[in-house]
Each structure stands twice: as structure tokens, then as C-alpha cells.
Motif scaffolding. Structure first.
Motif, PDB file in Angstrom:
ATOM      1  N   SER A 151       0.851  -1.199   0.000  1.00 38.53           N
ATOM      2  CA  SER A 151       0.000   0.000   0.000  1.00 38.53           C
ATOM      3  C   SER A 151       0.882   1.243   0.000  1.00 38.53           C
ATOM      4  N   ASN A 165      -3.359   6.514  -5.494  1.00 38.13           N
ATOM      5  CA  ASN A 165      -2.916   6.860  -4.145  1.00 38.13           C
ATOM      6  C   ASN A 165      -3.415   5.801  -3.172  1.00 38.13           C
ATOM      7  N   SER A 166      -2.492   5.193  -2.446  1.00 40.22           N
ATOM      8  CA  SER A 166      -2.849   4.149  -1.490  1.00 40.22           C
ATOM      9  C   SER A 166      -2.742   4.677  -0.072  1.00 40.22           C
ATOM     10  N   ARG A 167      -3.523   4.055   0.810  1.00 40.54           N
ATOM     11  CA  ARG A 167      -3.519   4.449   2.221  1.00 40.54           C
ATOM     12  C   ARG A 167      -3.615   3.200   3.089  1.00 40.54           C
ATOM     13  N   THR A 168      -2.689   3.061   4.015  1.00 45.54           N
ATOM     14  CA  THR A 168      -2.715   1.931   4.944  1.00 45.54           C
ATOM     15  C   THR A 168      -3.664   2.254   6.089  1.00 45.54           C
ATOM     16  N   ALA A 207      -5.848  -1.875   3.682  1.00 44.64           N
ATOM     17  CA  ALA A 207      -5.484  -0.655   2.960  1.00 44.64           C
ATOM     18  C   ALA A 207      -6.505  -0.404   1.856  1.00 44.64           C
ATOM     19  N   HIS A 235      -7.107   2.139  -2.028  1.00 38.46           N
ATOM     20  CA  HIS A 235      -6.534   3.072  -3.008  1.00 38.46           C
ATOM     21  C   HIS A 235      -7.638   3.690  -3.847  1.00 38.46           C
TER      22      HIS A 235
END
Length: 626
Positions: A421, A498-501, A511, A513
Motif C-alpha cells: 500500500s 494513491n494508497s492508504r494503509t 489498505a 486506493h
């Protein structure tokens, strides 16, 4: 490249980079007369001798000599293409296409990306990195057999004659010049004690001119802006090593100080605080670490402590992410590029790097124990007095800054799972990224179960380049039949997911995205005992394709939504989401599907499971291992 590519590439640059590149264009036009420039060098030229003789392990010595003897017979393999012409190589010839690049044209006018005009440029460039010569020179070092030294001398003289400054394709790319300089430094070091070494280097006007022109080129055309990735580090490493080892010119002190600043700055800029390379392409982590260590050992006490601490952090990061077999993730691009080669090809790169890190910095208590039987570690260990004493405040890195989570089983044969992520590559163009947000890799006792298929190629086969870096080419979810991130060329991404944990523990990761905005893909992976559960959710629904790429050793029996997996001595069950229709694919070419690339230029059939259909609620996949 077509004009639209140049517009896309330009849009990724800032004003300062554009100004710098315009200056490069003007400078390249003026450099036509550069070959006529003659260097001056000091009257007294010496090369620093070894502080002690290296103690090379028997296994490493045997692998080295087997490789060196093959080279002496003219045999080598580059990116899956076997060659038997290396007794007296044609430095412009591409055996893959049978084409020959021009050797007499002004370098900056050659369309080196056009395979139809000059051939596969990587096939042409690779032998001219002269890493086969460092192998031969290392064979001389451990045997004292002059045959190896004479072949090295023959090849260097041939290359210098065939490649005068600013003529041909070998004066086009800074990474090539930087790695070549590093090879020359180590050739000279390894040939120390051979009676012909001074006459080949410090007493040879051709060598002195080539070394000077290489360093002058690197000083004039550094990679900049959106290209300041592994290329600028190779340039800085080569410049630094040469300016220290071949300090025979009035410019040497300035080149050295500039290269020290560049290496220190860009090494920190290219590395997360956790020690991972920011390109998030594992092979480039190895390349940069090899380059940095080799250059740092030449510079020794001239280097700031920050450079040494960064290199140690990279070793610590490598130790923290490898599986029980010592294999790191297969993430992002990989082109089999090495910073320095003094071992036979059967030597494990990652084991060697960990052994070298241990020899130079000392292993931390959580490092895995790997064999120490390579040549490079023995050679570098002789120079470890050049490494300053560092504080030992070290902790096992956590890769939250890089968006990497590694889940591991607590008992039994290791279950290792990498979850992604992280950012979509490095800098605005994300050159070596793949469209792999929320992808996973799963291994059992070091064997790939759910594999990252790899890279295969860069230039010349655009359909295959697109497949191996596509979303469909990874263990993740594709929505609407398109990639999560948009490609603008073989090394250019114009839109980044754009990824987010959301959660990250040793046994659970979650996660999301936005690559399919306004839809959002969320994935949860949980490891409980011998069971790995993957849950995919998409807000807004839509048609989806879920891909699972099986490792090359696996056989599969797919029945409905259950896949029985088997490999030597082992079995597993993969329960797939029943909402999707599942099919198995292997070795298909129209379009490509069902492939695994074990190395650059090589691919082999492997099974890919594809599930297609509308997303109606969570998609749950369960991998059960005995």
C-alpha cells in the motif's frame, strides 16, 4: 518516441528541471569538439595497494573460476541471450536482433531507443559495463594466473580503441559511464600485483584519456529532476570511485568533493527512513546498495557519516524483508542490473549483500543467518578499516513509510506475505513502478505460491512491457478493465493511484486506493495460523477482474471456485470468491496472460487464475496450508 510522449514527459517536470534540460541540449550541441580536448595528468601516478590479501571461501572461488573459464572460452549470457563471441567481442553488436549500432556517429544524435535502427540497446550496453572483466580480474586475484589478466587487457584496449569519446552508443547514458568507471577501478584493484597493470592504466595514455573523458562527461550531464533515481546514484558512485582511485588529474579533488555531496544527498533522497529504496523496486534497492558500498569503500574517511548510516540502514532493511530462504520481495521493475560483479552467476545476490553488510557493519540480532561463501564479501572485508565506527542504535525496521507490510506465520514452515500500500513509485514519472496497488505476494517455506510475475522487458516489445507492469499482471483487483494508474510510456506514469494503509500488524493488514475514483478499492489480509484470508471490497460496485498469479513450481486443479495447489512435497487449497466466474490461464500470447519472468529477457509459462464478474459485496479468498 512520438511527439505526444515528449509532451507527457515535459508535463511531469518542474521549471528548474526544464531549464536544466534545455541547458543540457545546448551543451550537447557544443560537445562535438569535446573529443579534441586533451587532459593533463600528474607526473607521479600510483594506485593504492591492497592492505591485506583477501581470504576467499572455497565455494565462492569455485563459482568464480567456473564463470571466468566460460568467459575465457568466449561464452556468456545476457538477459536470456547466449553469446559465444566474447573472446574478441564486437562492442556494437546486438545478438538478439542481429543488428549493429553505429560506432562512428556523434553519440547524442543516435536514436538508441529505436530497436529497428540499432538493436536492443541493453544487449549492446551490458558487455560494455565491463563487469565480465571484473570477474576475470577477480579470477586473476585468487589464482595469480596471467591468462585472465591478459584477456582483461585485450578487452580494455579493444574497447578504448573502438569507442573514442563521444562516438557511438556507449557515450549516451550516465548510468553506463558510472558503472563502467566503477568496473575499471575494481579491475585495476584486482590486477594489483600483475606486472602489466601499471602499463594498462596509469602509464597508458589511452586509459588516462578515457578515464578523464568519462569523469568530465559525468560532471557535465548529471541526471536531474524526475530522472534523479538510481541513475544519478550510479553516476555519483562511478565518479566518486574514479576520482579517489584515479586521482591523477587537476580536476580530481573537485570531482571527488562534488561526487561525495551528490552521493550523500541523492542516497538520502532515494531512501525511506526505514531504509527501503524509494523506487519500491527491489532489484534497484540491491543495485543502489552495491553501488553505494563500492564507492564508499573507495572514499573511506572522506565520506560524511550520514552516507555510511544510510548504507547500513539499507542493509538492515534488506535483512528485515527477506523470507526464510533469504529472498526479498519481487516488487516493481527488475532488469538484472548489478553495481559490481566479482562472483560467478550462481552466487545468490541477496545472501552476498547480507554477508557484505555483516562484514562492514556487523549483523543486528534480528538478521537472518545466511551462508557466507561469496567473493565480494571477502574482497570488501579487506577494506573494512575504511568504514568509520558507527553507533549501534539499531532497531528492526518497520516499513510503514514505504507502505510495505510483511505478515509471517509464528510456527511451522514459514508463510510469508508481502502486502503493498505504498506510493506509486518515485518522483513524478514513477519510472520503475508497476500498477500494483494493494497487491500481495505469498510464499511457503521460500516457494512462491502467489507470485509477482516480474518485469521481462523494457524496450522493443511494448505489449509485453504493458502486461508485466499492468494491474492484471499482479495479485490485485482490476475494475472496469483498466489499470489503477495510467501509463504514458515505458518509463512514465501520468496518473498515480494513491494508497492508504488503514491497519498494519504482524498478522493483519488493511489498505485502500483511489485508482478507480470515485470507486474505492479496499483490501484486508489476515494470517491466522496456517490460513491466509483476503477480502476485497469496492465502493460503488462495478465489473471487476481479480487475478492470482501462481508461482512457477505450482500445479493447479481448478474446479468451480476451488483451486487445489500442489508443488513438490506440498499441497494447499485456494477457495476463491464464488461471486466471480473463475478460469485458469497459462502461457497465452494474444493477449499475454499466464507468465512468470525469472529474470530480465526471460519468461516462462505459469498459471494465472482470473475471476470476473460484478462486485456484489465483499470478495473473500482463503488460502489454507497444512
Amino acid at each position: 518516441m512520438d511527439p505526444s510522449w515528449y509532451l507527457r514527459r515535459l508535463s511531469a517536470m518542474g521549471p528548474a528541471e526544464i531549464v536544466g534540460r534545455v541547458g543540457d541540449v545546448v551543451r550537447k550541441r557544443r560537445w562535438r569538439g569535446e573529443p579534441q580536448r586533451q587532459p593533463t595528468w600528474s607526473a607521479t601516478r600510483r594506485f593504492p595497494s591492497w592492505p591485506a590479501e583477501p581470504e576467499v571461501p572455497a565455494a565462492g572461488r569455485a563459482r568464480l573460476l567456473a564463470a571466468a573459464d566460460r568467459l575465457m572460452d568466449g561464452h556468456a549470457e545476457y538477459f536470456g541471450v547466449a553469446r559465444d563471441d566474447l573472446v574478441a567481442p564486437d562492442w556494437m553488436f546486438d545478438p538478439k536482433t542481429g543488428r549493429r549500432a553505429p560506432g562512428d556517429r556523434y553519440s547524442f544524435e543516435i536514436p538508441y531507443r529505436d530497436e529497428n535502427a540499432i538493436g536492443d540497446i541493453k544487449q549492446i550496453w551490458e558487455p560494455s559495463r565491463h563487469q565480465h572483466l571484473t570477474v576475470l580480474a577477480a579470477a586473476y586475484r585468487v589464482t595469480g594466473d596471467d591468462r585472465y589478466a591478459h584477456r582483461v587487457a585485450d578487452h580494455l584496449k579493444s574497447w578504448w580503441s573502438a569507442n573514442p569519446p563521444m562516438r557511438g552508443v556507449h557515450w549516451l547514458s550516465g548510468i553506463e559511464l558510472g558503472i563502467r568507471l566503477l568496473s575499471w577501478v575494481w579491475v585495476r584493484r584486482l590486477l594489483d600485483g600483475w606486472s602489466g597493470a601499471p602499463g594498462l592504466f596509469e602509464d597508458n595514455p589511452d586509459a588516462l584519456r578515457q578515464i578523464w573523458h568519462h569523469q568530465r562527461w559525468l560532471a557535465a550531464f548529471p541526471s536531474r529532476g524526475t530522472s534523479a533515481n538510481n541513475h544519478v546514484l550510479a553516476e555519483s558512485a562511478g565518479q566518486l570511485a574514479a576520482a579517489c582511485a584515479f586521482d591523477w588529474y587537476p580536476e580530481s579533488a573537485r570531482w571527488r568533493s562534488d561526487a561525495i555531496r551528490s552521493l550523500d544527498f541523492h542516497l538520502r533522497a532515494n531512501t525511506f527512513a526505514s531504509g527501503l529504496n524509494r523506487e519500491l523496486a527491489t532489484e534497484y534497492h540491491g543495485l543502489v546498495l552495491e553501488l553505494g558500498l563500492a564507492a564508499a569503500l573507495e572514499a573511506g574517511p572522506w565520506l560524511p557519516r550520514s552516507t555510511w548510516l544510510e548504507l547500513r540502514a539499507m542493509c538492515d532493511a534488506l535483512a528485515a524483508m527477506v523470507d526464510c530462504a533469504g529472498r526479498p520481495p519481487r516488487q516493481g521493475d527488475a532488469d538484472d542490473g548489478y553495481g559490481l560483479i566479482v562472483d560467478g552467476p550462481e552466487t545468490d545476490r541477496w545472501h552476498s549483500l547480507l554477508a557484505t553488510g555483516d562484514a562492514l557493519f556487523g549483523r543486528a540480532e534480528w538478521w537472518p543467518k545466511m551462508p557466507v561463501d561469496d567473493v565480494r564479501t571477502a574482497l570488501f572485508a579487506v577494506l573494512r578499516s575504511r568504514v568509520p565506527r558507527l553507533d549501534n542504535a539499531r532497531q528492526r525496521p518497520v516499513f510503514s513509510d514505504a507502505g510495505m507490510t510483511i505478515l509471517r506465520s509464528e510456527y511451522g514452515p514459514e508463510i510469508w506475505c508481502r502486502c503493498d500500500s505504498g506510493p506509486h513509485g518515485f518522483l513524478a514519472i514513477a519510472a520503475h513502478a508497476h500498477a500494483d496497488a494493494l497487491s500481495i505476494e505469498v510464499r511457503h517455506d521460500g516457494v512462491d505460491l502467489l507470485a509477482d510475475p516480474g518485469t521481462y522487458c523494457y524496450h522493443g516489445e511494448p505489449e509485453w512491457r504493458a502486461y508485466f507492469r499492468s494491474t492484471l499482471g499482479h495479485n490485485t483487483l482490476q475494475v472496469g478493465g483498466v489499470d489503477q494508474s495510467s501509463s504514458g510510456g515505458p518509463f512514465l506514469w501520468t496518473r498515480h493511484a494513491n494508497s492508504r494503509t488503514l491497519a498494519s500488524t504482524p498478522t493483519r493488514w488493511q489498505a485502500e486506493h483511489d485508482g478507480y475514483a470515485p470507486a474505492l478499492h479496499r483490501r484486508t489480509v489476515e494470517l491466522s495460523g496456517r490460513t491466509l484470508t483476503v477480502v476485497d471490497e469496492v465502493t460503488g460496485g462495478g465489473a471487476a477482474t481479480l487475478a492470482f498469479h501462481l508461482g512457477p513450481l505450482l500445479a493447479v486443479d481448478l474446479e468451480g471456485n476451488t483451486a487445489q495447489l500442489s508443488w513438490p512435497g506440498r499441497t494447499a487449497t485456494l477457495d476463491l470468491p464464488p461471486q466471480l466466474a473463475w478460469t485458469a490461464h497459462r502461457g497465452e500470447t494474444n493477449p499475454p496472460l499466464g507468465w512468470y519472468s525469472p529474470g530480465f529477457g526471460r519468461r516462462e509459462p505459469a498459471t494465472t487464475l482470473i475471476g470476473s464478474g460484478p462486485v456484489t459485496g465483499p470478495l473473500t479468498t482463503v488460502l489454507r496450508l497444512p
